[in-house]
Design a protein around this motif. Sequence first.
Motif, PDB file in Angstrom:
ATOM      1  N   GLN A 160     -17.842 -58.658  -2.244  1.00  0.00           N
ATOM      2  CA  GLN A 160     -16.816 -58.271  -3.220  1.00  0.00           C
ATOM      3  C   GLN A 160     -15.418 -58.422  -2.623  1.00  0.00           C
ATOM      4  OE1 GLN A 160     -17.266 -57.333  -6.473  1.00  0.00           O
ATOM      5  NE2 GLN A 160     -15.039 -57.356  -6.648  1.00  0.00           N
ATOM      6  N   LEU A 161     -15.212 -57.909  -1.425  1.00  0.00           N
ATOM      7  CA  LEU A 161     -13.906 -58.017  -0.777  1.00  0.00           C
ATOM      8  C   LEU A 161     -13.561 -59.473  -0.475  1.00  0.00           C
ATOM      9  CD1 LEU A 161     -14.223 -55.031   1.727  1.00  0.00           C
ATOM     10  CD2 LEU A 161     -12.720 -55.123  -0.274  1.00  0.00           C
ATOM     11  N   ALA A 162     -14.566 -60.236  -0.017  1.00  0.00           N
ATOM     12  CA  ALA A 162     -14.329 -61.629   0.370  1.00  0.00           C
ATOM     13  C   ALA A 162     -14.074 -62.531  -0.823  1.00  0.00           C
ATOM     14  CB  ALA A 162     -15.520 -62.153   1.168  1.00  0.00           C
ATOM     15  N   SER A 163     -14.536 -62.122  -2.002  1.00  0.00           N
ATOM     16  CA  SER A 163     -14.315 -62.926  -3.204  1.00  0.00           C
ATOM     17  C   SER A 163     -12.855 -62.933  -3.629  1.00  0.00           C
ATOM     18  CB  SER A 163     -15.173 -62.388  -4.358  1.00  0.00           C
ATOM     19  OG  SER A 163     -16.546 -62.563  -4.093  1.00  0.00           O
ATOM     20  N   TYR A 164     -12.097 -61.924  -3.176  1.00  0.00           N
ATOM     21  CA  TYR A 164     -10.690 -61.802  -3.561  1.00  0.00           C
ATOM     22  C   TYR A 164      -9.846 -61.492  -2.328  1.00  0.00           C
ATOM     23  CZ  TYR A 164     -12.890 -61.364  -8.129  1.00  0.00           C
ATOM     24  OH  TYR A 164     -13.651 -61.589  -9.252  1.00  0.00           O
ATOM     25  N   PRO A 165      -9.683 -62.460  -1.421  1.00  0.00           N
ATOM     26  CA  PRO A 165      -8.900 -62.209  -0.199  1.00  0.00           C
ATOM     27  C   PRO A 165      -7.508 -61.689  -0.520  1.00  0.00           C
ATOM     28  CG  PRO A 165     -10.013 -64.330  -0.076  1.00  0.00           C
ATOM     29  CD  PRO A 165     -10.183 -63.837  -1.482  1.00  0.00           C
ATOM     30  N   ASP A 166      -7.091 -60.663   0.223  1.00  0.00           N
ATOM     31  CA  ASP A 166      -5.766 -60.051   0.110  1.00  0.00           C
ATOM     32  C   ASP A 166      -5.595 -59.158  -1.121  1.00  0.00           C
ATOM     33  OD1 ASP A 166      -4.781 -61.039   2.501  1.00  0.00           O
ATOM     34  OD2 ASP A 166      -4.016 -62.860   1.578  1.00  0.00           O
ATOM     35  N   ARG A 167      -6.613 -59.092  -1.967  1.00  0.00           N
ATOM     36  CA  ARG A 167      -6.523 -58.164  -3.096  1.00  0.00           C
ATOM     37  C   ARG A 167      -6.928 -56.768  -2.623  1.00  0.00           C
ATOM     38  NH1 ARG A 167     -10.287 -57.697  -8.515  1.00  0.00           N
ATOM     39  NH2 ARG A 167      -9.650 -55.574  -8.988  1.00  0.00           N
ATOM     40  N   ILE A 168      -6.138 -55.765  -3.000  1.00  0.00           N
ATOM     41  CA  ILE A 168      -6.430 -54.387  -2.614  1.00  0.00           C
ATOM     42  C   ILE A 168      -7.379 -53.759  -3.629  1.00  0.00           C
ATOM     43  CG2 ILE A 168      -5.451 -52.097  -2.201  1.00  0.00           C
ATOM     44  CD1 ILE A 168      -2.811 -53.517  -1.498  1.00  0.00           C
ATOM     45  N   PHE A 169      -8.486 -53.222  -3.134  1.00  0.00           N
ATOM     46  CA  PHE A 169      -9.422 -52.479  -3.967  1.00  0.00           C
ATOM     47  C   PHE A 169      -9.317 -50.994  -3.622  1.00  0.00           C
ATOM     48  CE2 PHE A 169     -11.308 -56.692  -4.009  1.00  0.00           C
ATOM     49  CZ  PHE A 169     -11.815 -56.811  -5.300  1.00  0.00           C
ATOM     50  N   THR A 170      -9.224 -50.152  -4.641  1.00  0.00           N
ATOM     51  CA  THR A 170      -9.272 -48.725  -4.380  1.00  0.00           C
ATOM     52  C   THR A 170     -10.710 -48.327  -4.063  1.00  0.00           C
ATOM     53  OG1 THR A 170      -9.721 -48.105  -6.684  1.00  0.00           O
ATOM     54  CG2 THR A 170      -7.407 -48.372  -6.041  1.00  0.00           C
ATOM     55  N   ARG A 171     -10.885 -47.187  -3.436  1.00  0.00           N
ATOM     56  CA  ARG A 171     -12.235 -46.704  -3.144  1.00  0.00           C
ATOM     57  C   ARG A 171     -13.023 -46.491  -4.429  1.00  0.00           C
ATOM     58  NH1 ARG A 171      -8.875 -44.826   0.742  1.00  0.00           N
ATOM     59  NH2 ARG A 171      -9.606 -44.878   2.914  1.00  0.00           N
ATOM     60  N   ASP A 172     -12.360 -45.977  -5.444  1.00  0.00           N
ATOM     61  CA  ASP A 172     -13.042 -45.737  -6.716  1.00  0.00           C
ATOM     62  C   ASP A 172     -13.503 -47.045  -7.344  1.00  0.00           C
ATOM     63  OD1 ASP A 172     -13.815 -43.892  -8.924  1.00  0.00           O
ATOM     64  OD2 ASP A 172     -12.357 -45.074 -10.045  1.00  0.00           O
ATOM     65  N   GLU A 173     -12.677 -48.083  -7.271  1.00  0.00           N
ATOM     66  CA  GLU A 173     -13.085 -49.393  -7.791  1.00  0.00           C
ATOM     67  C   GLU A 173     -14.340 -49.882  -7.076  1.00  0.00           C
ATOM     68  OE1 GLU A 173      -9.718 -52.345  -9.240  1.00  0.00           O
ATOM     69  OE2 GLU A 173      -9.270 -51.540  -7.277  1.00  0.00           O
ATOM     70  N   LEU A 174     -14.346 -49.762  -5.756  1.00  0.00           N
ATOM     71  CA  LEU A 174     -15.494 -50.245  -4.981  1.00  0.00           C
ATOM     72  C   LEU A 174     -16.749 -49.440  -5.283  1.00  0.00           C
ATOM     73  CD1 LEU A 174     -13.665 -50.957  -1.604  1.00  0.00           C
ATOM     74  CD2 LEU A 174     -14.549 -52.647  -3.228  1.00  0.00           C
ATOM     75  N   ILE A 175     -16.597 -48.143  -5.470  1.00  0.00           N
ATOM     76  CA  ILE A 175     -17.753 -47.320  -5.852  1.00  0.00           C
ATOM     77  C   ILE A 175     -18.344 -47.850  -7.157  1.00  0.00           C
ATOM     78  CG2 ILE A 175     -18.392 -45.066  -6.816  1.00  0.00           C
ATOM     79  CD1 ILE A 175     -18.406 -44.925  -3.867  1.00  0.00           C
ATOM     80  N   GLN A 176     -17.503 -48.081  -8.144  1.00  0.00           N
ATOM     81  CA  GLN A 176     -17.988 -48.532  -9.448  1.00  0.00           C
ATOM     82  C   GLN A 176     -18.582 -49.935  -9.382  1.00  0.00           C
ATOM     83  OE1 GLN A 176     -15.455 -47.736 -12.868  1.00  0.00           O
ATOM     84  NE2 GLN A 176     -14.313 -46.205 -11.705  1.00  0.00           N
ATOM     85  N   LEU A 177     -17.961 -50.827  -8.610  1.00  0.00           N
ATOM     86  CA  LEU A 177     -18.434 -52.209  -8.525  1.00  0.00           C
ATOM     87  C   LEU A 177     -19.737 -52.337  -7.733  1.00  0.00           C
ATOM     88  CD1 LEU A 177     -14.999 -53.939  -7.852  1.00  0.00           C
ATOM     89  CD2 LEU A 177     -16.465 -54.354  -9.846  1.00  0.00           C
ATOM     90  N   ILE A 178     -19.885 -51.559  -6.673  1.00  0.00           N
ATOM     91  CA  ILE A 178     -21.037 -51.723  -5.779  1.00  0.00           C
ATOM     92  C   ILE A 178     -22.143 -50.700  -6.064  1.00  0.00           C
ATOM     93  CG2 ILE A 178     -21.779 -51.886  -3.373  1.00  0.00           C
ATOM     94  CD1 ILE A 178     -19.690 -54.000  -4.297  1.00  0.00           C
ATOM     95  N   TRP A 179     -21.755 -49.461  -6.276  1.00  0.00           N
ATOM     96  CA  TRP A 179     -22.761 -48.404  -6.463  1.00  0.00           C
ATOM     97  C   TRP A 179     -22.994 -48.046  -7.928  1.00  0.00           C
ATOM     98  CZ3 TRP A 179     -19.805 -48.809  -2.110  1.00  0.00           C
ATOM     99  CH2 TRP A 179     -20.475 -48.754  -0.881  1.00  0.00           C
ATOM    100  N   ARG A 188     -16.273 -41.222   0.414  1.00  0.00           N
ATOM    101  CA  ARG A 188     -16.535 -41.373   1.849  1.00  0.00           C
ATOM    102  C   ARG A 188     -17.637 -42.395   2.102  1.00  0.00           C
ATOM    103  NH1 ARG A 188     -17.262 -35.178   3.480  1.00  0.00           N
ATOM    104  NH2 ARG A 188     -18.265 -35.260   1.433  1.00  0.00           N
ATOM    105  N   THR A 189     -18.477 -42.611   1.098  1.00  0.00           N
ATOM    106  CA  THR A 189     -19.530 -43.637   1.219  1.00  0.00           C
ATOM    107  C   THR A 189     -18.908 -45.002   1.503  1.00  0.00           C
ATOM    108  OG1 THR A 189     -20.976 -42.433  -0.295  1.00  0.00           O
ATOM    109  CG2 THR A 189     -21.424 -44.780   0.013  1.00  0.00           C
ATOM    110  N   VAL A 190     -17.803 -45.290   0.824  1.00  0.00           N
ATOM    111  CA  VAL A 190     -17.122 -46.572   1.052  1.00  0.00           C
ATOM    112  C   VAL A 190     -16.617 -46.645   2.490  1.00  0.00           C
ATOM    113  CG1 VAL A 190     -15.191 -48.049   0.357  1.00  0.00           C
ATOM    114  CG2 VAL A 190     -16.450 -46.729  -1.365  1.00  0.00           C
TER     115      VAL A 190
END
Length: 225
Positions: A160-179, A188-190
């Motif tokens: 997910q992070l590598a698909s958008y180099p230099d784009r900032i993801f919030t922790r909440d975004e990553l929780i929703q996208l991955i979990w 804290r899981t992130v």
Amino acid sequence: MLNILIVDDDSHIRELLRHTLQSEGYFVFEATDGNEASQLLTKQQIHLAVVDVMMPHKDGWQLTEEIRKYYDFPVILLTAKDQLEDKEKGFSVGTDDYLTKPFEPKELLFRMKALLRRFQMVNSEKITLNDIVIDRKSYEVHCNKKQLMLPMKEFELLAQLASYPDRIFTRDELIQLIWGHDFEGDERTVDVHIKRLRERFKNHANDFSIKTVRGVGYKLEVAKQ
């Protein structure tokens, strides 16, 4: 030819950007507000959007959030505001870059070309970060031609992070996208998974690094070679 969408209620800005981008060989589509842009997006393939923040009917933040939800191309937000909280809001809804008015058209071109190069590093199956290849089809990572298997969530987070180099993801975004939305843990899981990824790839700083954006979240940076 790449299609660029300009969304701004200021006709002078649209005219300036139209001439600048057309002279560089881009095909330009224009919209005067977010609603008009939404309708255009259903009919045209767009490769990058330049979006003003302050617009009637649907503002730039709302449009950017919509683009990030339904489409896969970079967004640059234009705004007269230069406050940190405004930039934070822009990145939290998914913008890839942020340019404050007044701006030099050449600077916008530099930023556009950089974003388009980064997005072109990603195809439907493989992401290349210098000597590292992330294969989203096989869930494998290849480092200097050696195969590395990651736990599923670590792989998905890295991809997910590598698909958008230099784009900032919030922790909440990553929780929703991955979990997913039903995840019952906390942010804290992130942090734990980011720490594990950094440890696994600590010897690959020449390929990429995962940066902490204090108070916001994380972004992946590809090392220049």
